[in-house]
Write a protein that holds these residues in place. Structure first.
Motif, short mmCIF file in Angstrom:
data_model
loop_
_atom_site.label_atom_id
_atom_site.label_comp_id
_atom_site.label_asym_id
_atom_site.label_seq_id
_atom_site.Cartn_x
_atom_site.Cartn_y
_atom_site.Cartn_z
N ALA A 259 60.24 -30.85 -55.40
CA ALA A 259 60.61 -32.27 -55.54
C ALA A 259 59.37 -33.13 -55.71
O ALA A 259 59.31 -34.03 -56.55
CB ALA A 259 61.41 -32.71 -54.32
N PHE A 260 58.33 -32.83 -54.92
CA PHE A 260 57.07 -33.56 -55.02
C PHE A 260 56.43 -33.36 -56.39
O PHE A 260 55.96 -34.30 -57.03
CB PHE A 260 56.12 -33.10 -53.92
CG PHE A 260 54.71 -33.60 -54.07
CD1 PHE A 260 54.37 -34.89 -53.67
CD2 PHE A 260 53.72 -32.79 -54.62
CE1 PHE A 260 53.07 -35.35 -53.82
CE2 PHE A 260 52.43 -33.23 -54.76
CZ PHE A 260 52.09 -34.52 -54.36
N TRP A 261 56.45 -32.11 -56.88
CA TRP A 261 55.81 -31.78 -58.16
C TRP A 261 56.51 -32.50 -59.31
O TRP A 261 55.86 -32.98 -60.24
CB TRP A 261 55.87 -30.27 -58.37
CG TRP A 261 54.67 -29.72 -59.10
CD1 TRP A 261 54.60 -29.28 -60.37
CD2 TRP A 261 53.35 -29.56 -58.56
NE1 TRP A 261 53.33 -28.84 -60.68
CE2 TRP A 261 52.55 -29.00 -59.57
CE3 TRP A 261 52.78 -29.82 -57.32
CZ2 TRP A 261 51.20 -28.69 -59.39
CZ3 TRP A 261 51.45 -29.51 -57.13
CH2 TRP A 261 50.67 -28.97 -58.14
N SER A 262 57.82 -32.58 -59.23
CA SER A 262 58.58 -33.23 -60.30
C SER A 262 58.36 -34.74 -60.34
O SER A 262 58.48 -35.37 -61.38
CB SER A 262 60.08 -32.95 -60.12
OG SER A 262 60.34 -31.57 -60.20
N ALA A 263 58.02 -35.31 -59.18
CA ALA A 263 57.93 -36.77 -59.07
C ALA A 263 56.50 -37.29 -59.24
O ALA A 263 56.28 -38.50 -59.18
CB ALA A 263 58.47 -37.22 -57.72
N THR A 264 55.52 -36.41 -59.47
CA THR A 264 54.12 -36.84 -59.54
C THR A 264 53.49 -36.44 -60.86
O THR A 264 54.01 -35.61 -61.61
CB THR A 264 53.31 -36.24 -58.37
OG1 THR A 264 53.54 -34.82 -58.32
CG2 THR A 264 53.74 -36.85 -57.04
N SER A 265 52.31 -37.00 -61.13
CA SER A 265 51.62 -36.81 -62.42
C SER A 265 50.73 -35.58 -62.40
O SER A 265 50.45 -34.98 -61.35
CB SER A 265 50.76 -38.04 -62.72
OG SER A 265 49.71 -38.15 -61.77
N ASP A 266 50.21 -35.22 -63.60
CA ASP A 266 49.30 -34.09 -63.71
C ASP A 266 48.02 -34.32 -62.92
O ASP A 266 47.44 -33.37 -62.37
CB ASP A 266 48.96 -33.83 -65.18
CG ASP A 266 50.15 -33.26 -65.96
OD1 ASP A 266 51.09 -32.78 -65.32
OD2 ASP A 266 50.12 -33.33 -67.21
N LEU A 267 47.54 -35.56 -62.86
CA LEU A 267 46.34 -35.86 -62.08
C LEU A 267 46.55 -35.54 -60.61
O LEU A 267 45.68 -34.93 -59.96
CB LEU A 267 45.96 -37.34 -62.25
CG LEU A 267 44.76 -37.82 -61.41
CD1 LEU A 267 43.50 -37.04 -61.77
CD2 LEU A 267 44.55 -39.33 -61.60
N ILE A 268 47.69 -35.94 -60.08
CA ILE A 268 48.01 -35.64 -58.68
C ILE A 268 48.10 -34.13 -58.47
O ILE A 268 47.62 -33.60 -57.46
CB ILE A 268 49.33 -36.32 -58.26
CG1 ILE A 268 49.21 -37.84 -58.36
CG2 ILE A 268 49.72 -35.91 -56.84
CD1 ILE A 268 48.17 -38.44 -57.45
N HIS A 269 48.68 -33.44 -59.45
CA HIS A 269 48.78 -31.97 -59.34
C HIS A 269 47.39 -31.35 -59.24
O HIS A 269 47.16 -30.46 -58.42
CB HIS A 269 49.51 -31.40 -60.56
CG HIS A 269 50.92 -31.88 -60.69
ND1 HIS A 269 51.67 -31.66 -61.82
CD2 HIS A 269 51.72 -32.56 -59.83
CE1 HIS A 269 52.87 -32.19 -61.66
NE2 HIS A 269 52.92 -32.75 -60.47
N THR A 270 46.47 -31.80 -60.08
CA THR A 270 45.11 -31.26 -60.08
C THR A 270 44.42 -31.52 -58.74
O THR A 270 43.77 -30.62 -58.18
CB THR A 270 44.28 -31.88 -61.22
OG1 THR A 270 44.93 -31.62 -62.47
CG2 THR A 270 42.88 -31.32 -61.24
N ILE A 271 44.56 -32.73 -58.23
CA ILE A 271 43.95 -33.08 -56.94
C ILE A 271 44.51 -32.20 -55.83
O ILE A 271 43.77 -31.66 -54.99
CB ILE A 271 44.18 -34.58 -56.62
CG1 ILE A 271 43.42 -35.45 -57.60
CG2 ILE A 271 43.77 -34.89 -55.18
CD1 ILE A 271 43.74 -36.93 -57.49
N VAL A 272 45.84 -32.03 -55.83
CA VAL A 272 46.48 -31.22 -54.79
C VAL A 272 45.99 -29.78 -54.85
O VAL A 272 45.69 -29.16 -53.81
CB VAL A 272 48.02 -31.29 -54.93
CG1 VAL A 272 48.69 -30.23 -54.05
CG2 VAL A 272 48.54 -32.67 -54.57
N ILE A 273 45.89 -29.23 -56.06
CA ILE A 273 45.44 -27.85 -56.21
C ILE A 273 44.02 -27.69 -55.65
O ILE A 273 43.73 -26.73 -54.92
CB ILE A 273 45.50 -27.43 -57.69
CG1 ILE A 273 46.96 -27.29 -58.14
CG2 ILE A 273 44.75 -26.11 -57.92
CD1 ILE A 273 47.14 -27.10 -59.63
#
Length: 507
Positions: A259-273
């Protein structure tokens, strides 16, 4: 040094020529878990690339390999977390039950999402399919490191049966891997994708039930950390409540992440990783630092880390089996036998057939060589595995060249490559599992098993992404892996005197 509980359990209870009864209980548990995993793995890239009209997702080669790479990497990475929970809170038995039940749920989620009869809409099916993969990943994290840890605890470190015991255990892995393409793979390809995933889920449930009903053969091993103080000899009601809560929590966590992944941007994904990667590295470093004391323990931990690096190289090659080899079998191999078209998934059986055939011979070989003081040290076995792997990829290079221009080549090319890689695997993988349980400080043995699994994770990810990386440099995949394995084998030969000394008396 082993704790008093393990020493007492191991001491004098089994003849020096046999193996503990618990080994065979764990053998069959792991056999069914691997049936589940390899049944799903044999279908994964084929299902993802299958045309929509056949029920697949219609992904292209690069995208399907990326999904395969991320999945197979994470199933080896989450054991780090599962190892920590086992060491500190749960114990190995509860962790194995949590992992097994969670993985069965994941397989049934894949089955539900692979048919529009239950889930309408391609996007919705994909979303639920990836949820199922996530549940499998978390479940594997609890299961994978802990069953190997119990196998190691059945033996003392200087027991000459230990390498042979792990080789027998490895046969269980490969009997499951042998059965799954015939059953789950054939059901998925010939009857319908959902039936293949259902078969994998049922196999996992059988493994869980077998482990539970054969628990008495483990003679007290793998119980929660408090058991040594309280005199507990079996799981109690509180433990079963924990199993239910952790299983439900695993599924809920995956839903939350998606749910979090679907609701956030690629930049947020990169930061989280990056945050998770750095946090994971710090967590491992701190756990090893706290659990290791004295020059002898630190020296042995250093050996594990060095050999883990070379393990990455081997598995970056070996795991082409479920990716580029699987697609090569489907697209470039003449699979007609008389009037019968051999299912692509059946090529996955060559490796487990070779394992089951050769593993007993290797188990006897190590004991025979040890009796004559000729058993090669672990780094030398690893080097031999690299050279054999290099030969396999040289042959695969020739096969790819013959298939250029759309030619269909004999299936024997793949058969020979799989057999050679299996021989290399037997020189490295069961020996590596045994090595970790011998060298790791006892307080962090599951953590170090998780670190070892992390090297598989990186190898699996490289296996799926290496082809796309090399395209940028105009390098061909199979020749590159050939040279990489040769260089790694030479490096291990050069390092072996230093590594042998650093093992501080452990063979």
């Amino acid at each position: 040094m082993k704790d008093n509980t393990s020493t007492t359990i191991n001491a004098g209870k089994e003849p020096s020529t046999g193996h503990p009864k618990g080994l065979y209980s764990l053998f069959f548990t792991e056999m069914w878990e691997r049936f589940s995993y390899y049944g799903m793995r044999a279908l994964l890239t084929l299902f993802l690339t299958a045309q929509l009209v056949t029920g697949g997702f219609g992904l292209d080669r690069a995208e399907s390999l990326k999904v395969y790479g991320i999945f197979t990497a994470l199933v080896y990475l989450t054991p780090i977390l599962g190892g920590w929970f086992s060491d500190k809170i749960l114990g190995q038995r509860k962790s194995i039950l949590i992992g097994g039940i969670t993985m069965a749920i994941g397989q049934f989620m894949l089955a539900a999402s692979s048919t529009d009869a239950l889930i309408a809409g391609l996007d919705e099916r994909k979303y639920f399919f990836y949820l199922g993969l996530g549940v499998l990943i978390l479940g594997n994290g609890f299961f994978k490191p802990n069953i190997s840890t119990i196998v190691g605890d059945l033996y003392d470190n200087d027991d000459p049966r230990k390498d042979g015991g792990f080789t027998i255990f490895y046969m269980g892995i490969n009997i499951g891997a042998f059965l799954s393409p015939f059953i789950a793979g054939t059901l998925g390809e010939k009857v319908g994708w959902p039936w293949g995933f259902i078969a994998a889920g049922v196999g996992m449930l059988i493994g869980v039930l077998w482990f539970h009903f054969k628990r008495n053969t483990l003679e007290g091993l793998g119980l929660p950390p408090r058991a040594a103080k309280t005199g507990q000899t079996d799981l109690i009601a509180k433990d079963w409540m924990d199993i239910l809560l952790y299983t439900a929590g695993n599924v809920a966590i995956v839903f939350g992440i998606m749910a979090f992944w679907s609701a956030t941007s690629d930049l947020i994904h990169t930061i989280v990783i990056w945050v998770f990667a750095i946090s994971g590295a710090l967590f491992l470093g701190l756990s090893i630092f706290k659990g290791t004391s004295g020059s002898t323990e630190w020296s042995r931990v250093f050996v594990i880390l060095i050999l883990a690096f070379f393990n990455i190289v081997f598995w970056a090659g070996f795991e082409q089996a479920g990716g580029t080899f699987n697609l090569f079998a489907e697209e470039n191999t003449d699979r007609m036998l008389g009037g019968f078209l051999i299912p692509t998934t059946w090529f996955q059986n060559v490796n487990p057939i070779a394992i089951v055939t050769l593993a007993p011979l290797f188990s006897l070989l190590w004991i025979k060589l040890a009796s004559k003081k000729l058993n090669p040290r672990t780094p030398i076995k690893f080097a031999l595995a690299m050279f054999i792997g290099a030969l396999a990829f040289y042959i695969m290079t020739l096969a790819a060249n013959n298939a250029a221009g759309g030619n269909l080549v004999s299936p024997m090319w793949l058969v020979v490559v799989y057999v050679l890689l299996t021989i290399g695997e037997l020189m490295l993988s069961p020996i590596g599992l045994s090595m970790v349980t011998k060298l790791a400080p006892h307080k962090i043995v599951s953590i170090m098993m998780g670190v070892w699994m992390a090297s598989f994770a990186l190898g699996n990810y490289l296996a799926a992404t290496l082809e796309q990386i090399l395209v940028k440099y105009d390098w061909e995949l199979y020749p590159f892996i050939t040279m990489l394995m040769i260089a790694s084998g030479v490096g291990l030969l050069v390092l072996s005197p230093f590594l042998n000394k650093a093992m501080k008396g452990i063979h």
